[in-house]
Design an enzyme around this catalytic site. Structure first.
Site, PDB file in Angstrom:
ATOM      1  N   CYS A  82      18.965 -22.582 -33.944  1.00  0.00           N
ATOM      2  CA  CYS A  82      18.427 -22.735 -32.591  1.00  0.00           C
ATOM      3  C   CYS A  82      17.793 -24.120 -32.419  1.00  0.00           C
ATOM      4  CB  CYS A  82      17.463 -21.605 -32.269  1.00  0.00           C
ATOM      5  SG  CYS A  82      17.140 -21.414 -30.496  1.00  0.00           S
ATOM      6  N   HIS A 187      19.875 -16.786 -34.313  1.00  0.00           N
ATOM      7  CA  HIS A 187      18.845 -16.539 -35.318  1.00  0.00           C
ATOM      8  C   HIS A 187      19.287 -15.475 -36.325  1.00  0.00           C
ATOM      9  CE1 HIS A 187      15.480 -18.636 -33.177  1.00  0.00           C
ATOM     10  NE2 HIS A 187      16.230 -18.357 -32.121  1.00  0.00           N
ATOM     11  N   GLU A 189      18.174 -14.935 -39.192  1.00  0.00           N
ATOM     12  CA  GLU A 189      17.016 -14.443 -39.959  1.00  0.00           C
ATOM     13  C   GLU A 189      16.382 -13.208 -39.328  1.00  0.00           C
ATOM     14  OE1 GLU A 189      15.135 -17.019 -36.814  1.00  0.00           O
ATOM     15  OE2 GLU A 189      16.987 -17.040 -38.001  1.00  0.00           O
TER      16      GLU A 189
END
Length: 208
Positions: A82, A187, A189
């Site tokens: 991002c 994202h 994660e």
């Protein structure tokens, strides 16, 4: 069994703990990076999401901007998600005039291209180099406006006009690689799926 590579997570803003956990689950040793001395010790670096203009200023304030640019130019593996993708691009659209770029990816990104926080969305993507589809979470996400032939396109959003941005967003590039530099507009994660992080760990291992 040898220890995995030491990979830093830039700890000025963003999902630092989530990235560190994903890296450790992928066989790396993870450490927070806030100072030039810490940067000098790592084999690779993750630039997390956040607000790219704020991260740009913080890199300067913490004395990391020039050392990080130098290490990127020298070939240190870097993964940006991002806002990290925005920082790694050679040029950004809709950014601030005083925004700093790290380079490493010969491409132009458009900041907040998919819209505001309220326009966040999720989509399953085909991702080159990763087996199976990747569930991607987009939050105030950029997209790649254009890229040089040296940049390998790894993933695009679909052609569904229901994606925020409508028809203008259809088929936009959202994951790339150029040599030791990897970037995603989304994202990984946040999903518990470590395959993108494992890809990056393998990139770091391949250059060490």
């Amino acid at each position: 069994m040898s220890a995995g590579p030491l990979i830093g997570v830039l700890a000025l803003q963003g999902d630092v703990r989530e990235h560190a956990a994903a890296l450790e689950a992928s066989g790396a040793r993870a450490t927070a990076v806030r100072r030039p001395g810490e940067l000098s010790e790592v084999d690779g670096l993750v630039l997390p999401g956040g607000e790219s203009t704020t991260m740009s200023r913080l890199l300067d304030i913490f004395g990391l901007l020039d050392p990080l640019r130098e290490r990127v130019q020298r070939g240190m593996p870097v993964y940006g998600s991002c806002a990290g993708m925005i920082l790694l691009a050679s040029k950004v659209l809709d950014g601030r005039e005083d925004q700093h770029q790290l380079g490493g990816l010969d491409m132009i990104v458009r900041r907040n291209a998919f819209g505001r926080q309220v326009d966040s969305f999720e989509e399953d993507l085909d991702f080159a180099g990763v087996s199976g589809r990747v569930h991607a979470v987009f939050i105030r996400a950029p997209w790649v406006e254009s890229a040089s032939p040296e940049v390998e396109v790894l993933a695009r959003v679909g052609d569904d006009p229901q994606v925020p941005g409508g028809e203008a967003a259809a088929g936009r590039i959202v994951a790339v690689r150029q040599g030791p530099v990897l970037a995603t507009a989304f994202h990984p994660e946040l999903t518990g799926d470590t395959r993108v992080h494992r890809l990056f760990v393998e990139m770091v291992e391949g250059t060490s």
